[in-house]
Write a protein that holds these residues in place. Structure first.
Motif, PDB file in Angstrom:
ATOM      1  N   UNK A   1       0.823  -1.217   0.000  1.00 18.53           N
ATOM      2  CA  UNK A   1       0.000   0.000   0.000  1.00 18.53           C
ATOM      3  C   UNK A   1       0.855   1.265   0.000  1.00 18.53           C
ATOM      4  N   UNK A   2       0.265   2.362  -0.429  1.00 11.13           N
ATOM      5  CA  UNK A   2       0.887   3.674  -0.285  1.00 11.13           C
ATOM      6  C   UNK A   2       0.586   4.209   1.111  1.00 11.13           C
ATOM      7  N   UNK A   3       1.539   4.923   1.658  1.00 13.98           N
ATOM      8  CA  UNK A   3       1.322   5.623   2.927  1.00 13.98           C
ATOM      9  C   UNK A   3       1.419   7.113   2.669  1.00 13.98           C
ATOM     10  N   UNK A   4       0.294   7.807   2.759  1.00 14.72           N
ATOM     11  CA  UNK A   4       0.331   9.257   2.578  1.00 14.72           C
ATOM     12  C   UNK A   4       0.928   9.886   3.828  1.00 14.72           C
ATOM     13  N   UNK A   5       2.054  10.555   3.666  1.00 13.83           N
ATOM     14  CA  UNK A   5       2.744  11.126   4.830  1.00 13.83           C
ATOM     15  C   UNK A   5       2.491  12.617   4.964  1.00 13.83           C
ATOM     16  N   UNK A   6       2.025  13.248   3.892  1.00 16.91           N
ATOM     17  CA  UNK A   6       1.768  14.687   3.986  1.00 16.91           C
ATOM     18  C   UNK A   6       0.884  15.116   2.820  1.00 16.91           C
ATOM     19  N   UNK A   7       0.081  16.129   3.076  1.00 21.73           N
ATOM     20  CA  UNK A   7      -0.705  16.772   2.026  1.00 21.73           C
ATOM     21  C   UNK A   7      -0.458  18.270   2.130  1.00 21.73           C
ATOM     22  N   UNK A   8       0.163  18.835   1.113  1.00 23.88           N
ATOM     23  CA  UNK A   8       0.453  20.265   1.086  1.00 23.88           C
ATOM     24  C   UNK A   8      -0.753  20.962   0.462  1.00 23.88           C
ATOM     25  N   UNK A   9      -1.397  21.826   1.238  1.00 29.84           N
ATOM     26  CA  UNK A   9      -2.663  22.415   0.816  1.00 29.84           C
ATOM     27  C   UNK A   9      -2.463  23.846   0.334  1.00 29.84           C
ATOM     28  N   UNK A  10      -3.183  24.189  -0.743  1.00 33.28           N
ATOM     29  CA  UNK A  10      -3.190  25.541  -1.278  1.00 33.28           C
ATOM     30  C   UNK A  10      -4.611  26.113  -1.285  1.00 33.28           C
ATOM     31  N   UNK A  11      -5.446  25.553  -0.422  1.00 35.68           N
ATOM     32  CA  UNK A  11      -6.769  26.124  -0.218  1.00 35.68           C
ATOM     33  C   UNK A  11      -7.859  25.611  -1.124  1.00 35.68           C
ATOM     34  N   UNK A  12      -7.596  24.522  -1.858  1.00 37.20           N
ATOM     35  CA  UNK A  12      -8.625  23.978  -2.755  1.00 37.20           C
ATOM     36  C   UNK A  12      -8.710  22.458  -2.562  1.00 37.20           C
ATOM     37  N   UNK A  13      -9.145  22.009  -1.384  1.00 38.73           N
ATOM     38  CA  UNK A  13      -9.177  20.560  -1.104  1.00 38.73           C
ATOM     39  C   UNK A  13     -10.132  19.784  -1.990  1.00 38.73           C
ATOM     40  N   UNK A  14     -11.072  20.487  -2.660  1.00 40.94           N
ATOM     41  CA  UNK A  14     -12.034  19.784  -3.509  1.00 40.94           C
ATOM     42  C   UNK A  14     -11.392  19.289  -4.807  1.00 40.94           C
ATOM     43  N   UNK A  15     -10.231  19.816  -5.155  1.00 40.14           N
ATOM     44  CA  UNK A  15      -9.559  19.409  -6.385  1.00 40.14           C
ATOM     45  C   UNK A  15      -8.742  18.141  -6.162  1.00 40.14           C
ATOM     46  N   UNK A  16      -8.666  17.294  -7.193  1.00 41.81           N
ATOM     47  CA  UNK A  16      -7.825  16.105  -7.120  1.00 41.81           C
ATOM     48  C   UNK A  16      -6.368  16.539  -6.958  1.00 41.81           C
ATOM     49  N   UNK A  17      -5.671  16.063  -5.930  1.00 35.03           N
ATOM     50  CA  UNK A  17      -4.302  16.543  -5.698  1.00 35.03           C
ATOM     51  C   UNK A  17      -3.316  15.955  -6.699  1.00 35.03           C
ATOM     52  N   UNK A  18      -2.238  16.682  -6.941  1.00 34.95           N
ATOM     53  CA  UNK A  18      -1.090  16.124  -7.637  1.00 34.95           C
ATOM     54  C   UNK A  18      -0.381  15.159  -6.694  1.00 34.95           C
ATOM     55  N   UNK A  19       0.486  14.297  -7.245  1.00 35.91           N
ATOM     56  CA  UNK A  19       1.040  13.211  -6.437  1.00 35.91           C
ATOM     57  C   UNK A  19       2.555  13.119  -6.564  1.00 35.91           C
ATOM     58  N   UNK A  20       3.209  13.035  -5.400  1.00 37.67           N
ATOM     59  CA  UNK A  20       4.653  12.857  -5.324  1.00 37.67           C
ATOM     60  C   UNK A  20       4.915  11.581  -4.517  1.00 37.67           C
ATOM     61  N   UNK A  21       5.681  10.643  -5.113  1.00 35.85           N
ATOM     62  CA  UNK A  21       5.904   9.336  -4.495  1.00 35.85           C
ATOM     63  C   UNK A  21       7.381   9.128  -4.161  1.00 35.85           C
ATOM     64  N   UNK A  22       7.618   8.489  -3.025  1.00 37.70           N
ATOM     65  CA  UNK A  22       8.954   8.047  -2.635  1.00 37.70           C
ATOM     66  C   UNK A  22       8.966   6.524  -2.661  1.00 37.70           C
ATOM     67  N   UNK A  23       9.821   5.950  -3.510  1.00 39.58           N
ATOM     68  CA  UNK A  23       9.913   4.493  -3.578  1.00 39.58           C
ATOM     69  C   UNK A  23      10.376   4.046  -4.953  1.00 39.58           C
ATOM     70  N   UNK A  24      10.405   2.737  -5.154  1.00 40.35           N
ATOM     71  CA  UNK A  24      10.829   2.134  -6.416  1.00 40.35           C
ATOM     72  C   UNK A  24       9.766   2.400  -7.483  1.00 40.35           C
ATOM     73  N   UNK A  25      10.154   3.087  -8.556  1.00 40.33           N
ATOM     74  CA  UNK A  25       9.152   3.510  -9.536  1.00 40.33           C
ATOM     75  C   UNK A  25       8.467   2.346 -10.241  1.00 40.33           C
ATOM     76  N   UNK A  26       9.140   1.209 -10.401  1.00 41.66           N
ATOM     77  CA  UNK A  26       8.506   0.075 -11.071  1.00 41.66           C
ATOM     78  C   UNK A  26       7.276  -0.380 -10.297  1.00 41.66           C
ATOM     79  N   UNK A  27       7.414  -0.553  -9.001  1.00 41.54           N
ATOM     80  CA  UNK A  27       6.299  -1.040  -8.190  1.00 41.54           C
ATOM     81  C   UNK A  27       5.234   0.039  -8.008  1.00 41.54           C
TER      82      UNK A  27
END
Length: 476
Positions: free
Chosen positions: A62-88
């Protein structure tokens, strides 16, 4: 081999499509009198039954969301930054969900890169040295390119950035994965520098960026125009002398043959700019550049500007699975694109998050005065390496779901005494709190649940928890 999807059924019985390999063009077949060109239909590392999973087995965590950086529009689908092996990570993302992928993978350069990071001048390093040699490098890259093809929309495209070390070999592999007919361009990124006198060849001053379409459906490609550097440059290209009409406007005649040569006014031509070809003169970053962050393989935003604007539209999804210092995500953010970024380096992920936050803050200040579109939040998620403190903060349902997914199980529905199943074996998950061990009463309740489902000699289940109380460890 034809470009027909393979139907794959996962542990939950859900069917998903994997892209097949394209039919290879006859360009690979020389006339018989010249013999046969030894080009394989399949890329290195491909297995017709297991695909690249024979070389790189699937690991679903599973993914573990460790942080959400907010710019005041939580209704929008967030962009995504991942830490880990890109293949998996890519294997966990949905098919046909990305418009444009740009990757700047290791170049098979044989170099060791050092990076000074942090206030304490901490030295971090990463290697571009491959024990398996060139074949090992190509198999490693092919597995990832295959997943990128799956992720692209039918009208999507991919830019693969390389240099002289392996670009010709990777081109052959890309032809096998995407199809020779879907090759669109080789962009030559030429940069200036001090040329030494060499006795064994010319100074190397360019990288190659290969552009492929996902399929024959066509890419949202748009020619890119740069400003003319001067009127003199425009006139030199046109090879016509400057004239002045009766109103005082300067123009040159078109260089078309015949008697109908039209006037091309300089003010209009200068405003329109000049469409670029496939050789781009853009200097590399030096340490004094405003955008330089000290990352050893950082690419200039001017380069990503052209790549992104030429093969995507505003609102499209851009992905970079070797994001490094985050230039792709930063440029995509500035150009009004959605983005997905990933890196196996925690340093790279931290740098990318910091750069994105700063770009968004500058944009937010302008948004107060203009009608710019709202800025989506972005999330930072880990795959395979998790932060324990954040796990302990989850509620019971979220913690159980995370643990069961990490154990390759599935969530139980409608059962209070069993939390999940691994195949047909029941699972029990303890408290998210590390100081709340599984007690003997929990073992007893789970045992009763097992007996209600099976005969005594067949009753079997697994309990997963941070700790077990001493008496629970010996409970039968």
């Amino acid at each position: 081999m034809r470009d027909e999807p393979l139907e794959i059924v996962d542990d939950e019985g859900i069917e998903s499509e994997q892209p097949g390999l394209p039919a290879q063009a006859e360009v690979f077949r020389m006339p018989k009198r010249f013999g046969h060109v030894p080009v394989d239909d399949a890329p290195l590392g491909w297995d017709k039954e297991k695909r690249f999973e024979r070389e790189f087995p699937r690991v679903e965590l599973p993914f573990q969301q460790v942080e959400r950086i907010s710019f005041g529009h939580p209704e929008l689908e967030p962009n995504q930054l991942f830490f880990g092996d890109n293949l998996h990570i890519m294997r966990m993302l949905p098919s046909e969900s990305i418009d444009l992928i740009y990757i700047d993978p290791p170049f098979f350069s044989g170099r060791q890169y050092n990076l000074i990071f942090g206030d304490k001048s901490e030295l971090r390093s990463f290697s571009d040295i491959w024990e398996g040699g060139l074949n090992g490098y190509l198999v490693w890259l092919n597995a990832r390119l295959y997943e990128m093809k799956r992720l692209l929309k039918p009208t999507g495209a991919i830019y693969v950035h390389l240099d002289w070390h392996a670009v010709h070999y990777v081109k052959v592999e890309l032809d096998s994965i995407f199809g020779y007919g879907n090759f669109m361009n080789e962009v030559i990124w030429h940069y200036s520098g001090w040329n030494r006198k060499l006795t064994s060849g010319f100074n190397r001053r360019h990288d190659s960026i290969l552009l492929y379409g996902r399929s024959a459906e066509g890419v949202a490609f748009e020619s890119y125009a740069r400003p003319w550097s001067s009127v003199e440059e425009y006139v030199k290209v046109r090879k016509q002398k400057i004239r002045v009409d009766e109103s005082g406007r300067e123009y040159v005649l078109s260089d078309a043959g015949g008697g109908n040569r039209v006037k091309r006014y300089l003010d209009e031509a200068m405003a329109a700019g000049v469409f670029v070809d496939d050789v781009w003169d853009i200097d590399k970053l030096n340490n004094s550049a405003i955008e330089a962050i000290g990352y050893p393989t950082q690419k200039p935003e001017a380069l990503l500007d052209r790549l992104i604007q030429s093969a995507s539209v505003e609102g499209g999804v851009i992905a970079d699975f070797f994001c490094g210092g985050g230039t792709t995500a930063v440029t995509a953010q500035r150009l009004g694109r959605r983005w997905i970024a990933c890196d196996i380096s925690r340093v790279a992920v931290s740098l990318t998050a910091d750069r994105i936050a700063k770009v968004a803050e500058r944009t937010e200040k302008r948004e107060v005065q203009t009608s710019l579109d709202p800025i989506p939040d972005f999330t930072i998620s880990n795959w395979g390496i998790y932060e324990v403190d954040r796990l302990t903060e989850l509620n019971e349902d979220a913690f159980r779901e995370f643990v069961i997914k990490a154990f390759a199980g599935r969530i139980a529905t409608g059962a209070e005494d069993v939390h999940g199943y691994k195949d047909v074996e029941p699972l029990y998950v303890g408290s998210p709190k590390q100081d709340d061990p599984v007690g003997v009463e929990h073992v007893s309740e789970f045992a009763k649940a097992l007996l209600r489902r099976s005969e005594v000699d067949e009753a079997k289940g697994t309990m997963l928890a941070w700790t077990f109380a001493p008496e629970a460890q010996v409970a039968v």
